[in-house]
Design a protein around this motif. Sequence first.
Motif, PDB file in Angstrom:
ATOM      1  N   LEU A 203       0.543  -1.721   0.063  1.00 57.47           N
ATOM      2  CA  LEU A 203      -0.057  -0.075  -0.164  1.00 57.47           C
ATOM      3  C   LEU A 203       0.742   1.298   0.342  1.00 57.47           C
ATOM      4  O   LEU A 203       0.678   2.476  -0.793  1.00 57.47           O
ATOM      5  CB  LEU A 203      -0.341   0.331   0.978  1.00 57.47           C
ATOM      6  N   ALA A 204       1.953   0.991   1.065  1.00 61.33           N
ATOM      7  CA  ALA A 204       2.656   2.224   0.889  1.00 61.33           C
ATOM      8  C   ALA A 204       3.558   2.573  -0.632  1.00 61.33           C
ATOM      9  O   ALA A 204       3.198   3.568  -0.874  1.00 61.33           O
ATOM     10  CB  ALA A 204       4.167   2.181   2.134  1.00 61.33           C
ATOM     11  N   ALA A 205       3.699   1.177  -1.562  1.00 59.51           N
ATOM     12  CA  ALA A 205       4.350   1.463  -2.781  1.00 59.51           C
ATOM     13  C   ALA A 205       3.104   2.186  -3.417  1.00 59.51           C
ATOM     14  O   ALA A 205       3.487   2.763  -4.623  1.00 59.51           O
ATOM     15  CB  ALA A 205       4.752   0.479  -3.237  1.00 59.51           C
ATOM     16  N   TRP A 206       1.953   1.871  -3.431  1.00 56.75           N
ATOM     17  CA  TRP A 206       0.746   2.795  -4.137  1.00 56.75           C
ATOM     18  C   TRP A 206       0.625   4.185  -3.580  1.00 56.75           C
ATOM     19  O   TRP A 206       0.707   4.952  -4.451  1.00 56.75           O
ATOM     20  CB  TRP A 206      -0.547   2.274  -3.902  1.00 56.75           C
ATOM     21  N   LEU A 207       1.025   4.579  -2.441  1.00 60.14           N
ATOM     22  CA  LEU A 207       0.585   5.839  -2.176  1.00 60.14           C
ATOM     23  C   LEU A 207       2.173   7.135  -3.089  1.00 60.14           C
ATOM     24  O   LEU A 207       2.156   7.782  -3.823  1.00 60.14           O
ATOM     25  CB  LEU A 207       0.809   6.455  -0.827  1.00 60.14           C
ATOM     26  N   ARG A 208       3.682   6.022  -3.359  1.00 65.99           N
ATOM     27  CA  ARG A 208       4.670   6.664  -4.148  1.00 65.99           C
ATOM     28  C   ARG A 208       4.432   6.942  -5.108  1.00 65.99           C
ATOM     29  O   ARG A 208       4.658   7.592  -6.184  1.00 65.99           O
ATOM     30  CB  ARG A 208       6.012   5.461  -3.126  1.00 65.99           C
ATOM     31  N   GLU A 209       4.109   6.110  -5.803  1.00 68.65           N
ATOM     32  CA  GLU A 209       3.367   5.903  -6.791  1.00 68.65           C
ATOM     33  C   GLU A 209       2.725   6.881  -7.219  1.00 68.65           C
ATOM     34  O   GLU A 209       2.390   7.117  -8.618  1.00 68.65           O
ATOM     35  CB  GLU A 209       2.931   4.569  -7.917  1.00 68.65           C
ATOM     36  N   ALA A 210       1.681   7.233  -6.586  1.00 66.14           N
ATOM     37  CA  ALA A 210       0.650   7.838  -7.157  1.00 66.14           C
ATOM     38  C   ALA A 210       1.414   9.719  -7.245  1.00 66.14           C
ATOM     39  O   ALA A 210       0.582  10.694  -7.697  1.00 66.14           O
ATOM     40  CB  ALA A 210      -0.709   7.856  -6.006  1.00 66.14           C
ATOM     41  N   GLY A 211       2.563   9.694  -6.518  1.00 68.45           N
ATOM     42  CA  GLY A 211       2.663  10.468  -6.306  1.00 68.45           C
ATOM     43  C   GLY A 211       3.039  11.900  -4.941  1.00 68.45           C
ATOM     44  O   GLY A 211       3.241  12.700  -4.199  1.00 68.45           O
ATOM     45  N   ARG A 231       2.139  13.305   2.246  1.00 69.08           N
ATOM     46  CA  ARG A 231       1.877  14.883   2.029  1.00 69.08           C
ATOM     47  C   ARG A 231       2.048  14.727   0.579  1.00 69.08           C
ATOM     48  O   ARG A 231       3.085  14.204  -0.209  1.00 69.08           O
ATOM     49  CB  ARG A 231       3.408  14.712   2.644  1.00 69.08           C
ATOM     50  N   LYS A 232       1.923  15.681   0.585  1.00 66.05           N
ATOM     51  CA  LYS A 232       1.597  16.163  -1.408  1.00 66.05           C
ATOM     52  C   LYS A 232       2.630  17.696  -1.461  1.00 66.05           C
ATOM     53  O   LYS A 232       2.713  17.902  -0.838  1.00 66.05           O
ATOM     54  CB  LYS A 232       0.129  16.647  -1.531  1.00 66.05           C
ATOM     55  N   PRO A 233       2.942  17.086  -2.505  1.00 64.87           N
ATOM     56  CA  PRO A 233       4.264  17.918  -2.592  1.00 64.87           C
ATOM     57  C   PRO A 233       4.058  19.298  -3.366  1.00 64.87           C
ATOM     58  O   PRO A 233       3.431  19.807  -3.683  1.00 64.87           O
ATOM     59  CB  PRO A 233       5.249  17.364  -3.964  1.00 64.87           C
TER      60      PRO A 233
END
Length: 242
Positions: A203-211, A231-233
């Motif tokens: 799930l953490a990888a999904w979040l990183r993949e989304a940005g 956090r959103k960049p």
Amino acid sequence: MTRADLGKHPEQVSAMFDRVAANYDRTNTLLSMGNAPLWRVATTRAVDPKPGERILDIAAGTGTSSASLARSGASVVAADFSPGMIEVGRRRQAHVQNLVFVEADAMRLPFDDDEFDAVTISFGLRNVSDPKQAIREFLRVTKPGGRLVICEFSHPQASLVRAGYGAYQRWVMPPLVKLSSSNDTAYEYLNESINAWPVQSELAAWLREAGWRDVAWRNLTLGVVALHRGRKPLAAAAGSPE
């Protein structure tokens, strides 16, 4: 009785939650062995709502988590795609002044870009037919620098705990559901969806993949539940790094 399956067709899932709405909070407290309020406190602390902020609580159900967030003075939008849940929520949370309910699909949120200081979802992401699309939508509606908190059932990492939790799901949960819910077949889907859900690192990888950036998680109740954050960049200034 109405229940969904792992195809997670929106109409089936919505109808299932409509049917269990009246007893949903009571059943959750019973099935969690009293841990549901503790998970809600942990989620609220992770979101860290502040007066004046605008917060989106997705899959808010009857608004119990939304009301907890609103006590901070933040303006909270409780979004859910089950009309039955929203009806119960509006009635139960009518006394909360800074809380509004909106019928919404997590994969197609009816909000503008960069609208919310924080977005959170508790025990709802696994019910979305395309959770990766939902995660991208969460990013879209969050302000630059804003935060995401996901509280979701997960997978205990210790083998002994996994075995005990599996026994609870198989032997203890069914009779408890029969005692507390008018639609015990719907809760068969609960176990199926939990067991099919990805582990914490995926799930953490999904979040990183989304940005999402600064992605992290911590386990609650020995990993039965996991709290993921991101956090959103910030928007990069012209000619300078983010």
